[in-house]
Scaffold this motif. Structure first.
Motif, PDB file in Angstrom:
ATOM      1  N   PHE A   1      30.160  52.156  41.704  1.00 22.30           N
ATOM      2  CA  PHE A   1      30.854  53.229  42.406  1.00 22.30           C
ATOM      3  C   PHE A   1      30.961  52.871  43.883  1.00 22.30           C
ATOM      4  CE2 PHE A   1      31.237  57.275  44.658  1.00 22.30           C
ATOM      5  CZ  PHE A   1      32.294  57.857  43.950  1.00 22.30           C
ATOM      6  N   VAL A   2      32.085  53.227  44.474  1.00 24.96           N
ATOM      7  CA  VAL A   2      32.334  52.905  45.877  1.00 24.96           C
ATOM      8  C   VAL A   2      32.494  54.175  46.698  1.00 24.96           C
ATOM      9  CG1 VAL A   2      34.016  51.918  47.483  1.00 24.96           C
ATOM     10  CG2 VAL A   2      33.342  50.637  45.442  1.00 24.96           C
ATOM     11  N   TRP A   3      31.772  54.210  47.811  1.00 24.59           N
ATOM     12  CA  TRP A   3      31.969  55.203  48.857  1.00 24.59           C
ATOM     13  C   TRP A   3      32.694  54.517  50.006  1.00 24.59           C
ATOM     14  CZ3 TRP A   3      29.721  60.097  48.075  1.00 24.59           C
ATOM     15  CH2 TRP A   3      28.739  60.162  47.062  1.00 24.59           C
ATOM     16  N   HIS A   4      33.521  55.258  50.717  1.00 18.82           N
ATOM     17  CA  HIS A   4      34.137  54.757  51.939  1.00 18.82           C
ATOM     18  C   HIS A   4      33.529  55.537  53.096  1.00 18.82           C
ATOM     19  CE1 HIS A   4      37.412  52.517  49.816  1.00 18.82           C
ATOM     20  NE2 HIS A   4      37.087  53.400  48.886  1.00 18.82           N
ATOM     21  N   GLY A   5      32.854  54.834  53.986  1.00 22.23           N
ATOM     22  CA  GLY A   5      32.156  55.499  55.078  1.00 22.23           C
ATOM     23  C   GLY A   5      32.934  55.420  56.375  1.00 22.23           C
ATOM     24  N   SER A   6      32.946  56.522  57.091  1.00 19.46           N
ATOM     25  CA  SER A   6      33.655  56.536  58.367  1.00 19.46           C
ATOM     26  C   SER A   6      33.054  57.583  59.287  1.00 19.46           C
ATOM     27  CB  SER A   6      35.140  56.831  58.158  1.00 19.46           C
ATOM     28  OG  SER A   6      35.823  56.872  59.388  1.00 19.46           O
TER      29      SER A   6
ATOM     30  N   ILE B   1      40.559  55.982  56.723  1.00 13.82           N
ATOM     31  CA  ILE B   1      39.554  55.651  55.715  1.00 13.82           C
ATOM     32  C   ILE B   1      39.365  56.817  54.744  1.00 13.82           C
ATOM     33  CG2 ILE B   1      37.170  54.933  55.351  1.00 13.82           C
ATOM     34  CD1 ILE B   1      39.072  52.851  56.677  1.00 13.82           C
ATOM     35  N   ALA B   2      39.440  58.048  55.253  1.00 17.24           N
ATOM     36  CA  ALA B   2      39.410  59.213  54.364  1.00 17.24           C
ATOM     37  C   ALA B   2      40.599  59.172  53.417  1.00 17.24           C
ATOM     38  CB  ALA B   2      39.417  60.499  55.190  1.00 17.24           C
TER      39      ALA B   2
ATOM     40  N   PHE C   1      33.805  59.691  49.564  1.00 17.55           N
ATOM     41  CA  PHE C   1      33.912  59.609  51.019  1.00 17.55           C
ATOM     42  C   PHE C   1      32.583  60.020  51.616  1.00 17.55           C
ATOM     43  CE2 PHE C   1      34.957  61.520  55.206  1.00 17.55           C
ATOM     44  CZ  PHE C   1      35.433  60.365  55.821  1.00 17.55           C
ATOM     45  N   PHE C   2      32.033  59.152  52.469  1.00 17.98           N
ATOM     46  CA  PHE C   2      30.740  59.407  53.093  1.00 17.98           C
ATOM     47  C   PHE C   2      30.937  59.591  54.589  1.00 17.98           C
ATOM     48  CE2 PHE C   2      26.623  58.558  54.923  1.00 17.98           C
ATOM     49  CZ  PHE C   2      25.727  59.092  53.997  1.00 17.98           C
ATOM     50  N   ALA C   3      30.583  60.771  55.084  1.00 16.22           N
ATOM     51  CA  ALA C   3      30.681  61.056  56.510  1.00 16.22           C
ATOM     52  C   ALA C   3      29.350  60.744  57.178  1.00 16.22           C
ATOM     53  CB  ALA C   3      31.064  62.516  56.732  1.00 16.22           C
ATOM     54  N   ASN C   4      29.389  59.953  58.228  1.00 19.28           N
ATOM     55  CA  ASN C   4      28.167  59.542  58.932  1.00 19.28           C
ATOM     56  C   ASN C   4      27.322  60.742  59.331  1.00 19.28           C
ATOM     57  OD1 ASN C   4      26.860  59.049  61.773  1.00 19.28           O
ATOM     58  ND2 ASN C   4      26.950  57.037  60.797  1.00 19.28           N
ATOM     59  N   HIS C   5      27.957  61.756  59.938  1.00 24.65           N
ATOM     60  CA  HIS C   5      27.323  63.062  60.144  1.00 24.65           C
ATOM     61  C   HIS C   5      26.055  62.987  60.982  1.00 24.65           C
ATOM     62  CE1 HIS C   5      25.829  67.094  58.368  1.00 24.65           C
ATOM     63  NE2 HIS C   5      26.913  67.345  59.076  1.00 24.65           N
ATOM     64  N   ILE C   6      26.069  62.137  61.984  1.00 26.13           N
ATOM     65  CA  ILE C   6      24.882  62.007  62.836  1.00 26.13           C
ATOM     66  C   ILE C   6      25.209  62.304  64.296  1.00 26.13           C
ATOM     67  CG2 ILE C   6      23.231  60.350  63.783  1.00 26.13           C
ATOM     68  CD1 ILE C   6      22.955  59.118  61.106  1.00 26.13           C
ATOM     69  N   PHE C   7      26.226  61.644  64.829  1.00 23.71           N
ATOM     70  CA  PHE C   7      26.458  61.725  66.263  1.00 23.71           C
ATOM     71  C   PHE C   7      27.505  62.762  66.672  1.00 23.71           C
ATOM     72  CE2 PHE C   7      25.434  57.166  65.381  1.00 23.71           C
ATOM     73  CZ  PHE C   7      24.128  57.244  65.827  1.00 23.71           C
ATOM     74  N   TRP C   8      28.215  63.336  65.711  1.00 26.75           N
ATOM     75  CA  TRP C   8      29.339  64.197  66.039  1.00 26.75           C
ATOM     76  C   TRP C   8      29.027  65.648  65.676  1.00 26.75           C
ATOM     77  CZ3 TRP C   8      34.411  62.314  67.538  1.00 26.75           C
ATOM     78  CH2 TRP C   8      34.453  60.919  67.729  1.00 26.75           C
ATOM     79  N   PRO C   9      29.695  66.594  66.325  1.00 32.91           N
ATOM     80  CA  PRO C   9      29.498  68.004  65.967  1.00 32.91           C
ATOM     81  C   PRO C   9      30.057  68.300  64.588  1.00 32.91           C
ATOM     82  CG  PRO C   9      31.250  67.786  67.593  1.00 32.91           C
ATOM     83  CD  PRO C   9      30.603  66.440  67.486  1.00 32.91           C
ATOM     84  N   LYS C  10      29.606  69.395  64.004  1.00 31.67           N
ATOM     85  CA  LYS C  10      29.977  69.721  62.634  1.00 31.67           C
ATOM     86  C   LYS C  10      31.483  69.901  62.460  1.00 31.67           C
ATOM     87  CE  LYS C  10      29.264  74.738  63.037  1.00 31.67           C
ATOM     88  NZ  LYS C  10      28.479  75.895  62.527  1.00 31.67           N
ATOM     89  N   GLU C  11      32.173  70.348  63.509  1.00 31.81           N
ATOM     90  CA  GLU C  11      33.615  70.567  63.401  1.00 31.81           C
ATOM     91  C   GLU C  11      34.362  69.268  63.106  1.00 31.81           C
ATOM     92  OE1 GLU C  11      31.780  73.858  65.583  1.00 31.81           O
ATOM     93  OE2 GLU C  11      31.714  71.671  65.886  1.00 31.81           O
ATOM     94  N   HIS C  12      33.890  68.178  63.662  1.00 32.70           N
ATOM     95  CA  HIS C  12      34.516  66.884  63.392  1.00 32.70           C
ATOM     96  C   HIS C  12      34.320  66.487  61.926  1.00 32.70           C
ATOM     97  CE1 HIS C  12      35.775  62.711  63.996  1.00 32.70           C
ATOM     98  NE2 HIS C  12      34.688  62.361  63.329  1.00 32.70           N
ATOM     99  N   THR C  13      33.100  66.591  61.441  1.00 27.29           N
ATOM    100  CA  THR C  13      32.820  66.269  60.044  1.00 27.29           C
ATOM    101  C   THR C  13      33.622  67.168  59.118  1.00 27.29           C
ATOM    102  OG1 THR C  13      30.594  65.512  60.595  1.00 27.29           O
ATOM    103  CG2 THR C  13      30.997  66.145  58.299  1.00 27.29           C
ATOM    104  N   GLN C  14      33.702  68.433  59.447  1.00 21.68           N
ATOM    105  CA  GLN C  14      34.451  69.393  58.636  1.00 21.68           C
ATOM    106  C   GLN C  14      35.918  68.975  58.515  1.00 21.68           C
ATOM    107  OE1 GLN C  14      34.814  73.322  60.381  1.00 21.68           O
ATOM    108  NE2 GLN C  14      34.682  74.277  58.361  1.00 21.68           N
ATOM    109  N   ARG C  15      36.533  68.557  59.611  1.00 22.34           N
ATOM    110  CA  ARG C  15      37.944  68.147  59.580  1.00 22.34           C
ATOM    111  C   ARG C  15      38.141  66.895  58.730  1.00 22.34           C
ATOM    112  NH1 ARG C  15      37.677  69.688  65.107  1.00 22.34           N
ATOM    113  NH2 ARG C  15      37.281  67.519  65.718  1.00 22.34           N
ATOM    114  N   MET C  16      37.242  65.920  58.874  1.00 16.92           N
ATOM    115  CA  MET C  16      37.389  64.678  58.117  1.00 16.92           C
ATOM    116  C   MET C  16      37.261  64.919  56.619  1.00 16.92           C
ATOM    117  SD  MET C  16      37.961  61.944  60.035  1.00 16.92           S
ATOM    118  CE  MET C  16      37.184  60.505  59.294  1.00 16.92           C
ATOM    119  N   ILE C  17      36.294  65.719  56.231  1.00 13.77           N
ATOM    120  CA  ILE C  17      36.090  65.967  54.805  1.00 13.77           C
ATOM    121  C   ILE C  17      37.191  66.851  54.242  1.00 13.77           C
ATOM    122  CG2 ILE C  17      34.543  67.093  53.146  1.00 13.77           C
ATOM    123  CD1 ILE C  17      32.223  65.918  54.704  1.00 13.77           C
ATOM    124  N   ALA C  18      37.684  67.791  55.030  1.00 19.45           N
ATOM    125  CA  ALA C  18      38.800  68.616  54.573  1.00 19.45           C
ATOM    126  C   ALA C  18      40.033  67.756  54.308  1.00 19.45           C
ATOM    127  CB  ALA C  18      39.106  69.701  55.597  1.00 19.45           C
TER     128      ALA C  18
END
Length: 380
Positions: free
Chosen positions: A175-180, A186-187, A197-214
């Motif tokens: 299985f492959v995840w694409h991380g960004s 990449i999404a 799809f794997f979101a790094n989810h460490i250095f950025w605020p939640k709003e950024h992660t939310q947009r990428m995953i959406a």
């Protein structure tokens, strides 16, 4: 849902003692962390890939193969595999071999990396990072699914009647995840192939992660792989725990303040407020992690970064005890209770084999160059 840890394999001075581990000590510590992860009941151990100091994991398959031989249940992954600077043919071969040796306990995360100089070291141009990621993964995807590949692209030599060996275990690729962290392309790529799809989810605020995953979920549904909430999502996370939250903050502060990545910037309090970093008690980690679902939806994999910034191995192993004994059992129960029945489980080799209709012998037998026939007695 799968829970585990990922490491970037940094060699960093412990700011409380002034001591820097050797590369050998750091490599052995990463193995000890993986073994501890299985001991405390975690599902996944993932290693990054770097080719420059102060990092040591330049050969993930070597490390994961060694760990596979010393574990029985742990799922082995990467975080990430550099799809831009590695040859996709070598990726196909290396990870298929690891898949066989581990009994299917392997998946991998494709990424471009965050170290610019790595590109010329491997004869690539960083300005072609996105096109390289797209073209190389297209080839890798075919190499695992087609026995004989004819291919021509822009960034590597063509292939004619090429068979990557060994073939994937049971006829099913890893299985492959694409991380960004920040690239919507990449999404889009993950969505196009129906991969994770794997979101790094460490250095950025939640709003950024939310947009990428959406975006990923929307495009996953667009390509017909299922509904948006059935897309396969993974998240990173960063925690430091002690039973008393004040002790956790006091102990972690010097590591945070001097960390090469985020030290000498925002304060620890600002960083924990604006990003998913959680420093506190096990209950605080539980509450914060359950809150991720509120802005990304139901997801399949949660990995924590716990061995960075010069933290000594003893402290990391203590963190894993708390994670495995007090945090993950609660998270498993709570996330399972919240997940609707139509949302898929985390992907495993066994689940993918079942979805493919069962295991198949994927061996490709040699063909005689003169007659065009397989050797006598050979079967496919």
């Amino acid at each position: 849902m799968q829970f585990g840890v990922f490491t970037v394999g940094d060699v960093t001075v412990d700011p409380t003692t002034g001591r820097e581990p050797t590369e050998h000590e750091r490599i052995k510590a990463m193995v000890a962390i993986a073994l501890k992860a299985e001991e405390v009941g975690l599902d996944v151990f993932a290693t990054g890939e770097h080719h420059n100091p102060p990092f040591v994991p330049s050969s993930p398959t070597t490390m994961l193969g060694y760990i596979a031989a010393r574990t029985e249940r742990l799922l082995l992954s990467t975080a990430t595999t550099l799809i831009t600077t590695n040859d996709p043919v070598k990726i196909a071969e290396d990870y298929a071999m690891l898949q066989h040796l581990s009994g299917g306990r392997v998946d991998l995360m494709m990424g471009r990396g965050n170290t610019g100089p790595v590109y010329p070291w491997f004869g690539k141009d960083i300005r072609a990072g996105i096109p390289l990621a797209i073209e190389n993964y297209d080839l890798l995807h075919r190499l695992w699914r087609e026995d004989v590949v004819d291919w021509k692209g822009k960034y590597r030599t063509p292939l004619q009647s090429f068979t990557s060996t060994p073939r994937p275990l049971d006829g099913v690729p890893p299985f492959v995840w694409h991380g960004s962290i920040r690239s919507p392309e990449i999404a889009e790529q993950a969505a196009y192939y129906g991969d994770g799809f794997f979101a790094n989810h460490i250095f950025w605020p939640k709003e950024h992660t939310q947009r990428m995953i959406a975006l990923y979920r929307q495009r996953y549904a667009h390509y017909g792989h299922g509904s948006a909430d059935q897309a396969i999502v993974g998240l990173g996370g960063q925690v430091f725990m002690r039973r008393n939250s004040q002790d956790a903050v006091r102990e972690f502060r010097p590591y945070f303040d001097n960390a090469p990545v985020y030290g000498h910037g925002p304060s620890l309090e600002e960083f924990t407020r604006e990003t998913p970093l959680t420093v506190g008690s096990p209950q605080q980690v539980i509450d914060r992690t359950l809150g991720f679902r509120e802005y990304v939806g139901d997801y399949q994999r949660q990995l924590f970064l716990m061995d960075h910034a010069g933290l000594p191995l003893k402290t990391v192993l203590e963190q894993l005890d708390l994670l495995g004994e007090e945090v993950v059992p609660v998270l498993r129960k709570e996330f399972a209770a919240l997940r609707p029945a139509h949302v898929p489980e985390a992907p495993t080799h066994a689940l993918m084999v079942a979805a493919a209709g069962g295991a198949k012998d994927s061996t490709v037998h040699a063909v005689d160059d003169v007659t065009g026939k397989a050797p006598e007695g050979a079967t496919r």
